[in-house]
Design a protein around this motif. Structure first.
Motif, mmCIF file in Angstrom:
data_model
loop_
_atom_site.group_PDB
_atom_site.id
_atom_site.type_symbol
_atom_site.label_atom_id
_atom_site.label_comp_id
_atom_site.label_asym_id
_atom_site.label_seq_id
_atom_site.Cartn_x
_atom_site.Cartn_y
_atom_site.Cartn_z
ATOM 1 N N PRO A 324 0.802 -1.227 0.000
ATOM 2 C CA PRO A 324 0.000 0.000 0.000
ATOM 3 C C PRO A 324 0.835 1.278 0.000
ATOM 4 C CG PRO A 324 -0.027 -1.017 2.166
ATOM 5 C CD PRO A 324 0.698 -1.966 1.268
ATOM 6 N N LEU A 325 0.344 2.260 -0.733
ATOM 7 C CA LEU A 325 0.856 3.629 -0.639
ATOM 8 C C LEU A 325 -0.067 4.468 0.233
ATOM 9 C CD1 LEU A 325 2.768 5.938 -1.424
ATOM 10 C CD2 LEU A 325 1.390 6.274 -3.489
ATOM 11 N N VAL A 326 -1.381 4.343 0.011
ATOM 12 C CA VAL A 326 -2.355 5.060 0.841
ATOM 13 C C VAL A 326 -3.446 4.077 1.262
ATOM 14 C CG1 VAL A 326 -3.851 7.063 1.078
ATOM 15 C CG2 VAL A 326 -1.975 7.117 -0.590
ATOM 16 N N SER A 327 -3.672 3.950 2.539
ATOM 17 C CA SER A 327 -4.792 3.183 3.070
ATOM 18 C C SER A 327 -5.536 4.055 4.068
ATOM 19 C CB SER A 327 -4.293 1.895 3.731
ATOM 20 O OG SER A 327 -3.352 2.183 4.747
ATOM 21 N N GLY A 328 -6.714 3.598 4.471
ATOM 22 C CA GLY A 328 -7.513 4.370 5.419
ATOM 23 C C GLY A 328 -8.760 4.980 4.824
ATOM 24 N N PHE A 329 -8.983 4.774 3.525
ATOM 25 C CA PHE A 329 -10.226 5.258 2.918
ATOM 26 C C PHE A 329 -11.429 4.446 3.399
ATOM 27 C CE2 PHE A 329 -7.114 6.593 -0.394
ATOM 28 C CZ PHE A 329 -7.394 7.949 -0.399
#
Length: 368
Positions: A324-329
């Protein structure tokens, strides 16, 4: 009871934009901020030579221009170029002209930056191709220009599972001079993202697997095109390993060994959309030429999956890592955002569109 209702209302209250950013996680050194907000149903982006960011939409039917006048990484102006279009999801720039893909046609805004500079009250476009199927189911597009100058256009199947005619289930290459369509890939259910590997010239594309086979099958796919008109299995084989119960009845995988398997079989229903090879030098050297994947997220699973931006490391034509580069969506089954597509700014920072939060994020690297 009153206190319980107040507590529930607080728990269910929508998060502010700042709170959403606080929920997002990135690897050490990476930072995320808003490049623009209130961009209706933001989908594919295209960046002009002057740094103007153009954004398509799907449900909203609009095309936006986002202008960062002072070059601080935040758009200062938002201009609607067109509205009431038919799902204008796909955008691409070539020679200063903005190409927009609707369901059944491709239109062109000529010298679009110049039109903006003149502060036109309306923006002129012409139709460059109008012979695409008009079915809206999987009819929205993602487009890019290939290395040979032709425009790559996918046409998804107008169904969940079916055996369509040759106008569907393919990625086409359009010669803008002759208006001839050539099949690049077939057996493709619904691709809404692709990019050419700058080092090898191979086209990589995402494909969204069929529904109604349960939570965990079939896999979604990341594929690589290695020969003209290559077949990737739909509707007979999904993810290179799952036989369709209707279209492959009484068959084995050996019967379909001439079809190409994905380079990466993803979790079912993560819904990979935009793909982008990182070309800049702003990110660390080990991330140069990384394939970025926008997992839009599931809509038809008992427990949601996806909702993140991923990085695929490719060596020798194979995916060797996926992280992952961006998680939390996605937070405790609450959807905060749904990433769609990518674009790079001239400084190498990365833009990510989000059609759920109506936002464009900017990712940068701070090695401090």
């Amino acid at each position: 009871m009153k206190h319980i209702l107040i507590l529930l209302s607080c728990l269910l209250a929508p998060l502010s934009s700042a709170q959403i950013l606080d929920k997002l996680s990135l690897p050490s050194g990476y930072e995320i901020s808003y490049f623009a907000q209130d961009v209706d149903n933001a989908r594919q982006m295209a960046v002009s030579a002057n740094g103007i960011v153009y954004v398509g939409s799907r449900k909203a039917g609009k095309v936006h221009a986002l202008i960062d006048d002072n070059k601080d990484g935040i758009a200062d102006r938002k201009i609607v170029l067109a509205e009431k279009l038919n799902m204008p999801s796909g955008l691409a720039m070539k020679n200063g002209n903005l190409f927009v893909a609707e369901v059944s046609r491709v239109i062109r805004f000529s010298d679009i930056d110049l039109q903006l500079k003149r502060q036109a009250k309306s923006f002129d476009y012409d139709v460059v191709f109008d012979d695409l199927p008009d079915k809206r189911h999987h009819g929205w597009k993602f487009i890019r220009f290939a290395n040979n100058g032709e425009l790559l256009i996918p046409v998804g199947v107008a169904c969940n599972i079916c055996e369509e005619d040759p106008k569907f289930g393919r990625i086409f290459s359009l010669n803008l001079t002759t208006k001839k369509l050539t099949t690049v890939a077939q057996g493709v259910r619904n691709s809404v993202g692709f990019d050419t590997n700058p080092k090898t010239g191979n086209l990589w594309f995402s494909d969204n697997g069929r529904d109604m086979m349960g939570d965990d099958i079939p896999p979604d796919e990341i594929n690589r095109v290695s020969k003209p008109q290559e077949h990737f299995g739909f509707p007979f084989v999904h993810g290179g390993s799952v036989l369709d119960p209707e279209y492959a009845k009484n068959k084995t995988l050996m019967d379909f060994q001439h079809f190409s398997a994905p380079k990466l079989a993803l979790q079912a229903h993560v819904a990979p959309l935009g793909l982008h090879f990182y070309r800049g030098t702003h990110f660390p050297e080990e991330r140069h030429n990384t394939l970025l994947v926008a997992e839009h997220g599931s809509w038809n699973r008992s427990k949601k999956v996806g909702y993140r931006v991923m990085m695929a490391t490719i060596k020798g034509g194979e995916v060797t890592a996926y992280e992952p580069l961006v998680s939390g969506f996605l937070s405790k089954e609450q959807t905060l955002g749904r990433p769609v597509a990518f674009a790079e700014l001239a400084d190498g920072t990365l833009l990510v569109s989000d059609d759920y939060a109506n936002a464009i994020y900017r990712i940068r690297y701070n090695n401090k």
